[in-house]
Scaffold this motif. Sequence first.
Motif, PDB file in Angstrom:
ATOM      1  N   HIS A 275      41.740  49.139  33.824  1.00  0.00           N
ATOM      2  CA  HIS A 275      41.640  49.639  35.196  1.00  0.00           C
ATOM      3  C   HIS A 275      40.206  49.963  35.598  1.00  0.00           C
ATOM      4  N   GLU A 276      39.282  50.046  34.637  1.00  0.00           N
ATOM      5  CA  GLU A 276      37.880  50.313  34.951  1.00  0.00           C
ATOM      6  C   GLU A 276      37.036  49.039  34.967  1.00  0.00           C
ATOM      7  N   TRP A 277      37.595  47.935  34.469  1.00  0.00           N
ATOM      8  CA  TRP A 277      36.782  46.767  34.155  1.00  0.00           C
ATOM      9  C   TRP A 277      36.058  46.184  35.368  1.00  0.00           C
ATOM     10  N   ASP A 278      36.767  45.931  36.465  1.00  0.00           N
ATOM     11  CA  ASP A 278      36.131  45.279  37.611  1.00  0.00           C
ATOM     12  C   ASP A 278      34.970  46.101  38.165  1.00  0.00           C
ATOM     13  N   ASN A 279      35.121  47.427  38.217  1.00  0.00           N
ATOM     14  CA  ASN A 279      34.025  48.261  38.720  1.00  0.00           C
ATOM     15  C   ASN A 279      32.785  48.143  37.835  1.00  0.00           C
ATOM     16  N   VAL A 280      32.994  48.055  36.521  1.00  0.00           N
ATOM     17  CA  VAL A 280      31.860  47.919  35.607  1.00  0.00           C
ATOM     18  C   VAL A 280      31.185  46.564  35.805  1.00  0.00           C
ATOM     19  N   VAL A 281      31.978  45.493  35.865  1.00  0.00           N
ATOM     20  CA  VAL A 281      31.421  44.146  36.004  1.00  0.00           C
ATOM     21  C   VAL A 281      30.691  43.992  37.338  1.00  0.00           C
ATOM     22  N   LEU A 282      31.279  44.521  38.410  1.00  0.00           N
ATOM     23  CA  LEU A 282      30.677  44.366  39.735  1.00  0.00           C
ATOM     24  C   LEU A 282      29.387  45.160  39.900  1.00  0.00           C
ATOM     25  N   SER A 283      29.098  46.061  38.964  1.00  0.00           N
ATOM     26  CA  SER A 283      27.830  46.792  39.036  1.00  0.00           C
ATOM     27  C   SER A 283      26.656  45.950  38.542  1.00  0.00           C
ATOM     28  N   LEU A 284      26.951  44.758  37.995  1.00  0.00           N
ATOM     29  CA  LEU A 284      25.910  43.860  37.496  1.00  0.00           C
ATOM     30  C   LEU A 284      25.747  42.667  38.428  1.00  0.00           C
ATOM     31  N   PRO A 285      24.557  42.083  38.493  1.00  0.00           N
ATOM     32  CA  PRO A 285      24.388  40.855  39.276  1.00  0.00           C
ATOM     33  C   PRO A 285      25.069  39.686  38.570  1.00  0.00           C
ATOM     34  N   GLY A 286      25.585  38.750  39.342  1.00  0.00           N
ATOM     35  CA  GLY A 286      26.169  37.554  38.748  1.00  0.00           C
ATOM     36  C   GLY A 286      27.597  37.698  38.288  1.00  0.00           C
ATOM     37  N   ALA A 287      28.335  38.700  38.803  1.00  0.00           N
ATOM     38  CA  ALA A 287      29.741  38.845  38.424  1.00  0.00           C
ATOM     39  C   ALA A 287      30.513  37.589  38.815  1.00  0.00           C
ATOM     40  N   HIS A 288      31.450  37.187  37.966  1.00  0.00           N
ATOM     41  CA  HIS A 288      32.172  35.928  38.166  1.00  0.00           C
ATOM     42  C   HIS A 288      33.673  36.163  38.041  1.00  0.00           C
ATOM     43  N   LEU A 289      34.462  35.386  38.794  1.00  0.00           N
ATOM     44  CA  LEU A 289      35.922  35.500  38.747  1.00  0.00           C
ATOM     45  C   LEU A 289      36.444  35.377  37.320  1.00  0.00           C
ATOM     46  N   LEU A 290      35.848  34.489  36.525  1.00  0.00           N
ATOM     47  CA  LEU A 290      36.337  34.251  35.172  1.00  0.00           C
ATOM     48  C   LEU A 290      36.013  35.395  34.221  1.00  0.00           C
ATOM     49  N   GLN A 291      35.312  36.411  34.716  1.00  0.00           N
ATOM     50  CA  GLN A 291      35.063  37.618  33.932  1.00  0.00           C
ATOM     51  C   GLN A 291      35.774  38.829  34.545  1.00  0.00           C
ATOM     52  N   SER A 292      36.743  38.596  35.413  1.00  0.00           N
ATOM     53  CA  SER A 292      37.421  39.677  36.127  1.00  0.00           C
ATOM     54  C   SER A 292      38.674  40.136  35.393  1.00  0.00           C
ATOM     55  N   ALA A 293      39.193  41.293  35.816  1.00  0.00           N
ATOM     56  CA  ALA A 293      40.434  41.820  35.242  1.00  0.00           C
ATOM     57  C   ALA A 293      41.608  40.902  35.557  1.00  0.00           C
ATOM     58  N   ALA A 294      41.613  40.318  36.759  1.00  0.00           N
ATOM     59  CA  ALA A 294      42.704  39.411  37.131  1.00  0.00           C
ATOM     60  C   ALA A 294      42.727  38.182  36.231  1.00  0.00           C
ATOM     61  N   TRP A 295      41.546  37.645  35.929  1.00  0.00           N
ATOM     62  CA  TRP A 295      41.487  36.478  35.045  1.00  0.00           C
ATOM     63  C   TRP A 295      41.954  36.847  33.639  1.00  0.00           C
ATOM     64  N   ALA A 296      41.593  38.028  33.183  1.00  0.00           N
ATOM     65  CA  ALA A 296      42.025  38.470  31.855  1.00  0.00           C
ATOM     66  C   ALA A 296      43.546  38.527  31.776  1.00  0.00           C
ATOM     67  N   THR A 297      44.172  39.079  32.810  1.00  0.00           N
ATOM     68  CA  THR A 297      45.632  39.191  32.814  1.00  0.00           C
ATOM     69  C   THR A 297      46.283  37.816  32.893  1.00  0.00           C
ATOM     70  N   ALA A 298      45.690  36.918  33.692  1.00  0.00           N
ATOM     71  CA  ALA A 298      46.232  35.562  33.792  1.00  0.00           C
ATOM     72  C   ALA A 298      46.165  34.843  32.451  1.00  0.00           C
ATOM     73  N   ARG A 299      45.063  35.014  31.743  1.00  0.00           N
ATOM     74  CA  ARG A 299      44.924  34.346  30.447  1.00  0.00           C
ATOM     75  C   ARG A 299      45.862  34.941  29.398  1.00  0.00           C
ATOM     76  N   GLU A 300      46.229  36.211  29.575  1.00  0.00           N
ATOM     77  CA  GLU A 300      47.224  36.792  28.673  1.00  0.00           C
ATOM     78  C   GLU A 300      48.541  36.030  28.751  1.00  0.00           C
ATOM     79  N   GLN A 301      48.874  35.548  29.962  1.00  0.00           N
ATOM     80  CA  GLN A 301      50.112  34.786  30.129  1.00  0.00           C
ATOM     81  C   GLN A 301      50.063  33.460  29.380  1.00  0.00           C
TER      82      GLN A 301
END
Length: 481
Positions: A275-301
Motif C-alpha cells: 500500500h506504500e509502494w506507488d508513493n515511494v516509486v512516484l517520488s523518483l524520476p522515471g517511474a514506470h507502469l511496469l514498476q507499479s503496485a498494479a503491475w506487481a499484482t497483475a504478475r502475481e496472477q
Amino acid sequence: MFDLALAGARRQRTMAADGLPTGRARAQYVRTLFDAIARRYDLMNWLMTLGRDAAWREIAVAAVISPETRTVLDVGAGTGDLSLAVAAAMPDGGRVVALDFAAEMLGVAHAKLQHRQSSHAVRVLPVQGDALALPLPADAFDALVTAFTVRNLADVDQAFAEFCRVLRPEGRLASLEITSPTLPVFRTLFRYYFRYIVPLVGAVVAGHGAAYRYLPASVHAFLSRRRLQHRFQAAGFARVTARPLALGTIALHTGTQVEYPQQQADLFTEMVPAHEWDNVVLSLPGAHLLQSAAWATAREQLGWTPHRLAFRRAGHLVGTALVLRRPLPLPGLGIGYIPKGPILADWNGQAVSDVARALAAWARDHRVLWLKLDPDVEANNTAVAHDLDTAGFRPSEEQVQLPATMLVDLGGSEDELLARMHRKWRYNVRLAQRRGVQVREGATADLTTFYSLYQETAARDQFVIRPLDYYRTLWEHLRRE
C-alpha cells in the motif's frame, strides 16, 4: 536501454513489502487534532495506558541520559511530561528544549511548567517548531527523545535526517512509539480495544472521537517495530536497538548519531508494503507502469511473487526495484526479473554500482539463481554498463522488453500532427479515413482482434510476444486498477 542478467549460480554456492492524509495535508490534520484534545490529552493517556505511560517514559530517559548530558531535545513534546522526566534525570545545569508544532499542546506544557516551579521544571524551554525543519542549529544536543510522535510525521525520513543534524556526534536517541503486537491472540484483543473502546472513551472524556479514531488508524498504517529500526539505521544512526514494551504494544528504539559524509554511508535495503509502494516509486524520476503496485499484482496472477525494495542512504531514497521472483522446479530456488527497473534518483555516480550490489546480495539471500534487470536508461550509457558489470551483471542476449522507445509529441492541432508525419504516413491515415476506418476505445471482446494484429506486427518486425491468455490476464486486472 539495458537488458542485463546476473549469473547467480556461481555465487549461489557462496551464500550460506491507509486512507490517512499525506504531506502538508497530514501535518495540518494532525496539528488540528492535537490542538483540539490538548486539555484532556494527559487524562486520556492515563486512561488508555492505566498509568503505565509514565514508566515507559522513565525507561526511555534512562536509555539516553548520562552524567555528561547537558542538552536534550524533546521532539513532539506535547504537554511536556517527557521533557519534565528528562529534566529530572539530568545533571545540574542541564537544559531541555521541548519542541512541538501544536500551539495548544505547548500551551498546556507551559502552564504545567509554571505551576510546578520545581528546580527541574525551570530547565525546560518550550519551543514551537516543525520536526521536518527544526529551528535549531546543527550539533546542538547531546541527546534527543521523542514519544508517540514519529507515526504522525508527514515525512519520517526527513525528520530523522533533522534528528541527525541537530545531534552531536555520538549523541543518543530514544524514541517511544505505539506498535501492533505480534502475539496473535493479544494482537486481536489489542486491535479491538484500540479500534472500538478507545474512540468511545475519547468521545466521552475528550469530546473528540475523531482524534481517537485517527489513533488506531495511524498505528495500523505505520511501520512495524523492525521496519522502524531499519529506517533509523538508514538515516545514519548506529547501534540501533528495538525493544518491545507492554507485550509489544510499545516500541522503544535507541541509537547513536554517527558523523560521516552521506556518500560514505552504507546503502540500506528495506521491504516496502504494497500500500506504500506507488508513493515511494512516484517520488523518483522515471517511474514506470511496469514498476507499479498494479503491475506487481497483475504478475502475481501469472505465477510471480513481487518483492518491493527501497534503497536508502543516510535517510535519503536512492532507488527502488520491483523484483518479480518465480520458483524453479528445484526446491527453494528461483529466477528473478526487474521490468523497467531499478529506478534511481540519479544514474550518475556511485548509486548505480551500490544498488546493483544490493540487488546481487538480495538475489543470493533469496536463492535466486538468475536475476534479469531492464533499467529504463539509454542503451549507449557506457558508465551505467560499467557500474553494473562491476557488480556481476552481464549484457543479456535475450530482450524481454522492446529495445527502444519512441516518444511522439501529440501537442497541436490535427493538421499540425499530420504535417509532422512522413508523407507516406499522411497518405495512409487519409486513405484509412476515406475507407471508413474508425478509432474507438477497445473492450474485452476486441482482445482477439488486437492479438491477431499484434501477431502480424511481431512477425513483420521480428519481436517476441506472449500468448493471448497473458494479455487477457493483464487486461482484466489493469482495467480494474
